[in-house]
Design a protein around this motif. Structure first.
Motif, mmCIF file in Angstrom:
data_model
loop_
_atom_site.group_PDB
_atom_site.id
_atom_site.type_symbol
_atom_site.label_atom_id
_atom_site.label_comp_id
_atom_site.label_asym_id
_atom_site.label_seq_id
_atom_site.Cartn_x
_atom_site.Cartn_y
_atom_site.Cartn_z
ATOM 1 N N LYS A 119 0.823 -1.210 0.000
ATOM 2 C CA LYS A 119 0.000 0.000 0.000
ATOM 3 C C LYS A 119 0.861 1.265 0.000
ATOM 4 O O LYS A 119 0.658 2.184 0.797
ATOM 5 N N ASN A 144 -4.877 -7.911 6.618
ATOM 6 C CA ASN A 144 -4.851 -6.700 7.422
ATOM 7 C C ASN A 144 -6.212 -6.464 8.072
ATOM 8 O O ASN A 144 -7.248 -6.884 7.570
ATOM 9 N N LYS A 145 -6.173 -5.809 9.203
ATOM 10 C CA LYS A 145 -7.378 -5.361 9.901
ATOM 11 C C LYS A 145 -7.135 -3.906 10.251
ATOM 12 O O LYS A 145 -6.388 -3.590 11.174
ATOM 13 N N GLY A 146 -7.725 -3.001 9.459
ATOM 14 C CA GLY A 146 -7.392 -1.593 9.593
ATOM 15 C C GLY A 146 -5.952 -1.380 9.153
ATOM 16 O O GLY A 146 -5.552 -1.792 8.079
ATOM 17 N N ASP A 147 -5.140 -0.776 10.017
ATOM 18 C CA ASP A 147 -3.729 -0.548 9.696
ATOM 19 C C ASP A 147 -2.833 -1.656 10.231
ATOM 20 O O ASP A 147 -1.610 -1.596 10.071
ATOM 21 N N ASP A 148 -3.406 -2.649 10.884
ATOM 22 C CA ASP A 148 -2.612 -3.713 11.493
ATOM 23 C C ASP A 148 -2.501 -4.916 10.555
ATOM 24 O O ASP A 148 -3.462 -5.271 9.870
ATOM 25 N N HIS A 155 -4.591 -14.155 12.394
ATOM 26 C CA HIS A 155 -5.847 -13.559 11.924
ATOM 27 C C HIS A 155 -6.994 -14.543 12.097
ATOM 28 O O HIS A 155 -8.094 -14.180 12.521
#
Length: 281
Positions: A119, A144-148, A155
């Motif tokens: 990204k 990814n989960k948001g910015d993490d 996960h």
């Protein structure tokens, strides 16, 4: 008689003396140093006739002054770069100053080193780690989960739906029944353990059954036709009376076959009659 050969500025005779050509004029070294020498961009002193001069983009340096502005490495015979602020830097220091910075440690990601781009951002390979277990992702798949960023196992453990039956994460596929997620291999008949995904089934007392097992093991038997009352197909409505059950379309007068659903009737043994036929018995 020998023709005079003089310095353009001081008119001193140059025969047998060292001189410099400047703009097609003969200039003695003294006048050159005083009037014509370029000023060094580093030390701000004149670059005399006897000094070795380096130039780049209309700027001039003594050879010894042409050094990296960061590490002071001599650059006369080395690759270098000129920054917008005028500073000259060696390749290594230039990369550190202008290169992409790691999103984790904020240090420069040097060209040619192992890194990860995601990204439009960049990380050192060892800094691109799972948010949960803190281990480098490297060549693993990740989500990814948001910015993490999470490795696949973390996960799955943290966010995947868990099967209502075995309580383990559902990674692919799965089915939903009564707003609960199930592995397709866990959604089986309570009696014969046959998979029920994509087939007809029914439930009884929090268990699910295939049609055959429900008929033979669970369903009540119609007091009229003696077949199981399954709730499938025609005649799904049921009449219950004093512990006996009938398909609605089986709840008929024994003698005249009149449907007695929602009507008065008379029981004689296991048979039912309409009031008129009951009087004739």
């Amino acid at each position: 008689m020998t023709e005079r050969f003089d310095c353009y500025y001081c008119r001193d005779n140059l025969h047998g003396k060292k001189y410099v050509m400047k703009d097609e004029k003969h200039v003695c070294t003294k006048c050159f140093d005083k009037l014509c020498a370029n000023t060094c961009a580093e030390c701000r002193r004149p670059i005399g006739a006897d000094a070795k001069e380096l130039n780049h983009k209309n700027r001039h340096w003594h050879e010894d002054c042409f050094r990296c502005a960061k590490c002071y490495k001599p650059l006369a015979n080395e690759p270098f770069g000129a920054r917008d602020d005028g500073k000259i830097m060696c390749g290594t220091c230039g990369s550190r100053e202008d290169g992409n910075r790691c999103q984790a440690c904020y240090k420069v990601v040097m060209p040619g080193t192992q890194n990860v781009e995601y990204k439009n951002k960049v990380w050192h390979e060892e800094c691109f780690t799972c948010f949960e277990c803190k281990q480098p992702i490297r060549s693993q798949s990740f989500l990814n989960k948001g910015d993490d960023i999470f490795c696949g196992p973390c996960h799955e453990k943290k966010f995947a739906k868990k099967c209502f039956h075995c309580k383990q994460p559902i990674t692919t596929g799965g089915i939903s029944y009564q707003d609960q997620p199930w592995h397709s291999e866990c959604f089986v008949c309570h009696t014969c353990r046959k998979g029920l995904a994509g087939t007809r089934f029914t439930s009884h007392e929090e268990h699910v059954y295939c049609v055959d097992c429900y008929k033979t093991s669970v369903a009540k038997q119609c007091n009229g036709c003696k077949n199981p009352i399954t709730g499938f197909g025609h005649g799904t409505n049921v009449v219950n009376y004093e512990g006996h059950s009938w398909h609605e379309n089986c709840f008929n007068c024994k003698k005249c076959s009149l449907s007695l659903a929602n009507k008065r009737f008379v029981i004689n043994g296991e048979d039912i009659y309409c009031p008129d036929c009951a009087k004739k018995l």
